[in-house]
Design an enzyme around this catalytic site. Sequence first.
Site, PDB file in Angstrom:
ATOM      1  N   GLY A   5      -1.306  -8.463 -10.472  1.00  0.00           N
ATOM      2  CA  GLY A   5      -1.856  -8.806  -9.158  1.00  0.00           C
ATOM      3  C   GLY A   5      -3.295  -8.320  -8.970  1.00  0.00           C
ATOM      4  O   GLY A   5      -4.041  -8.878  -8.161  1.00  0.00           O
ATOM      5  N   GLU A  40       2.639  -9.509 -16.974  1.00  0.00           N
ATOM      6  CA  GLU A  40       3.931  -9.783 -16.344  1.00  0.00           C
ATOM      7  C   GLU A  40       5.026 -10.099 -17.347  1.00  0.00           C
ATOM      8  O   GLU A  40       6.200  -9.816 -17.098  1.00  0.00           O
ATOM      9  CB  GLU A  40       3.806 -10.935 -15.337  1.00  0.00           C
ATOM     10  CG  GLU A  40       3.100 -10.569 -14.037  1.00  0.00           C
ATOM     11  CD  GLU A  40       1.586 -10.682 -14.100  1.00  0.00           C
ATOM     12  OE1 GLU A  40       1.036 -10.865 -15.212  1.00  0.00           O
ATOM     13  OE2 GLU A  40       0.946 -10.590 -13.050  1.00  0.00           O
TER      14      GLU A  40
HETATM   15  N1  COA Z   1       3.387  -0.608  -9.638  1.00  0.00           N
HETATM   16  C1  COA Z   1       3.872   0.571  -9.223  1.00  0.00           C
HETATM   17  N2  COA Z   1       3.429   1.751  -9.706  1.00  0.00           N
HETATM   18  C2  COA Z   1       2.464   1.724 -10.632  1.00  0.00           C
HETATM   19  C3  COA Z   1       1.905   0.520 -11.105  1.00  0.00           C
HETATM   20  C4  COA Z   1       2.408  -0.703 -10.556  1.00  0.00           C
HETATM   21  N3  COA Z   1       1.939  -1.889 -10.911  1.00  0.00           N
HETATM   22  N4  COA Z   1       0.959   0.815 -12.028  1.00  0.00           N
HETATM   23  C5  COA Z   1       0.929   2.153 -12.128  1.00  0.00           C
HETATM   24  N5  COA Z   1       1.826   2.715 -11.290  1.00  0.00           N
HETATM   25  C6  COA Z   1       2.109   4.139 -11.081  1.00  0.00           C
HETATM   26  C7  COA Z   1       2.928   4.741 -12.224  1.00  0.00           C
HETATM   27  O1  COA Z   1       4.288   4.455 -12.052  1.00  0.00           O
HETATM   28  C8  COA Z   1       2.576   6.193 -12.064  1.00  0.00           C
HETATM   29  O2  COA Z   1       3.315   6.715 -10.994  1.00  0.00           O
HETATM   30  P1  COA Z   1       4.007   8.206 -11.080  1.00  0.00           P
HETATM   31  O3  COA Z   1       2.837   9.133 -11.309  1.00  0.00           O
HETATM   32  O4  COA Z   1       4.674   8.379  -9.753  1.00  0.00           O
HETATM   33  O5  COA Z   1       4.934   8.142 -12.243  1.00  0.00           O
HETATM   34  C9  COA Z   1       1.121   6.171 -11.637  1.00  0.00           C
HETATM   35  O6  COA Z   1       0.896   4.874 -11.087  1.00  0.00           O
HETATM   36  C10 COA Z   1       0.145   6.407 -12.772  1.00  0.00           C
HETATM   37  O7  COA Z   1       0.401   5.440 -13.782  1.00  0.00           O
HETATM   38  P2  COA Z   1       0.638   5.819 -15.336  1.00  0.00           P
HETATM   39  O8  COA Z   1       1.408   4.686 -15.956  1.00  0.00           O
HETATM   40  O9  COA Z   1       1.216   7.186 -15.447  1.00  0.00           O
HETATM   41  O10 COA Z   1      -0.876   5.838 -15.840  1.00  0.00           O
HETATM   42  P3  COA Z   1      -1.411   5.537 -17.315  1.00  0.00           P
HETATM   43  O11 COA Z   1      -2.854   5.928 -17.297  1.00  0.00           O
HETATM   44  O12 COA Z   1      -0.513   6.127 -18.344  1.00  0.00           O
HETATM   45  O13 COA Z   1      -1.301   3.928 -17.476  1.00  0.00           O
HETATM   46  C11 COA Z   1      -1.510   1.609 -16.754  1.00  0.00           C
HETATM   47  C12 COA Z   1      -2.069   3.060 -16.665  1.00  0.00           C
HETATM   48  C13 COA Z   1      -2.263   0.796 -15.700  1.00  0.00           C
HETATM   49  C14 COA Z   1      -1.774   1.039 -18.160  1.00  0.00           C
HETATM   50  C15 COA Z   1       0.008   1.628 -16.465  1.00  0.00           C
HETATM   51  O14 COA Z   1       0.223   2.325 -15.240  1.00  0.00           O
HETATM   52  C16 COA Z   1       0.642   0.265 -16.342  1.00  0.00           C
HETATM   53  O15 COA Z   1       0.893  -0.388 -17.338  1.00  0.00           O
HETATM   54  N6  COA Z   1       0.911  -0.182 -15.098  1.00  0.00           N
HETATM   55  C17 COA Z   1       1.634  -1.412 -14.828  1.00  0.00           C
HETATM   56  C18 COA Z   1       0.768  -2.621 -15.071  1.00  0.00           C
HETATM   57  C19 COA Z   1       1.555  -3.887 -14.817  1.00  0.00           C
HETATM   58  O16 COA Z   1       2.503  -4.206 -15.486  1.00  0.00           O
HETATM   59  N7  COA Z   1       1.090  -4.634 -13.810  1.00  0.00           N
HETATM   60  C20 COA Z   1       1.687  -5.897 -13.472  1.00  0.00           C
HETATM   61  C21 COA Z   1       2.620  -5.739 -12.350  1.00  0.00           C
HETATM   62  S1  COA Z   1       3.331  -7.319 -11.924  1.00  0.00           S
END
Ligand code: COA
Length: 258
Positions: free
Chosen positions: A110, A133
Amino acid sequence: MYSAITTSLENGILLITINRPDKMNALNKTVFEELNAAIDEVYNNREIKSAIITGAGAKAFVAGADISEFLGLKHSEGMDLAHKGQYIFKKIEDAPKPVIAAVNGFALGGGCELAMACHFRIASDNARFGQPEVNLGLIPGYGGTQRLTQLIGKGRAIELLITGNMLDAATALQYGLVNYVVPQEELLTKARSILELVNTKAPLAVGRCIQAANAVFDHTKDGFTEEVKLFGECFATHDMKEGTNAFLEKRKPNFTGK
Ligand code: COA
């Protein structure tokens, strides 16, 4: 007045910051509601001439929809979510004033869709773009399959959609997904400097440029016919008279947005 975003108005530019840095600025219900209200402000407040959307902190623009809100949703609820997201992002795309994305880190799911709904994008050198996704058993639902294909072409878009891979900022620049890549500390300055220039132009003409360019992708419209209509409308504005007179009188125009 907002809790999940912040806004500040300076020199006619509304800076909208998605403000959940501990959750990578993920788009939950509150962010959506508040973003919708902030975009309404862009439409309705005459003091706002243009807007920038960015994310709080140094890591993420927006790392996607809030995945924790997806669990347990049914088929029809999934459709409702997509309708709501598409409605808000289309409102951004159709805004009569420029709305640009200053992408300061991860723009995933998003977040990538939000950046693509803006009129153009500037990225910091640590920005990453992607539609991951498929990793969740999903597809983009807020216009991502359409706008990604419009912006970078079908082959590159499908590859990104089905691999879930991320693009780094340099590749995003090469693909034309972003207009500039700058060091993170210069991102907002760069965005502001472009909008400060745009804000000196005739506002109704600026809005009509956006409307005409959007017509390319609107299957209900013929873009060339739309251009004729919008071009003609400019002749009925005070600013068109002011702009042409100022040129002929060798002075700077004083546009009033009328
Ligand atoms: N929705 C909800 N929470 C999210 C999120 C999302 N799309 N993206 C990140 N967060 C949260 C994590 O769950 C984490 O929360 P916590 O500290 O309570 O556990 C926090 O944000 C930090 O993220 P983290 O994954 O620990 O950071 P990172 O630096 O290791 O990785 C990303 C960063 C962006 C690569 C990884 O967070 C990620 O892959 N996010 C999802 C991306 C995604 O699939 N987006 C599409 C959604 S439809």
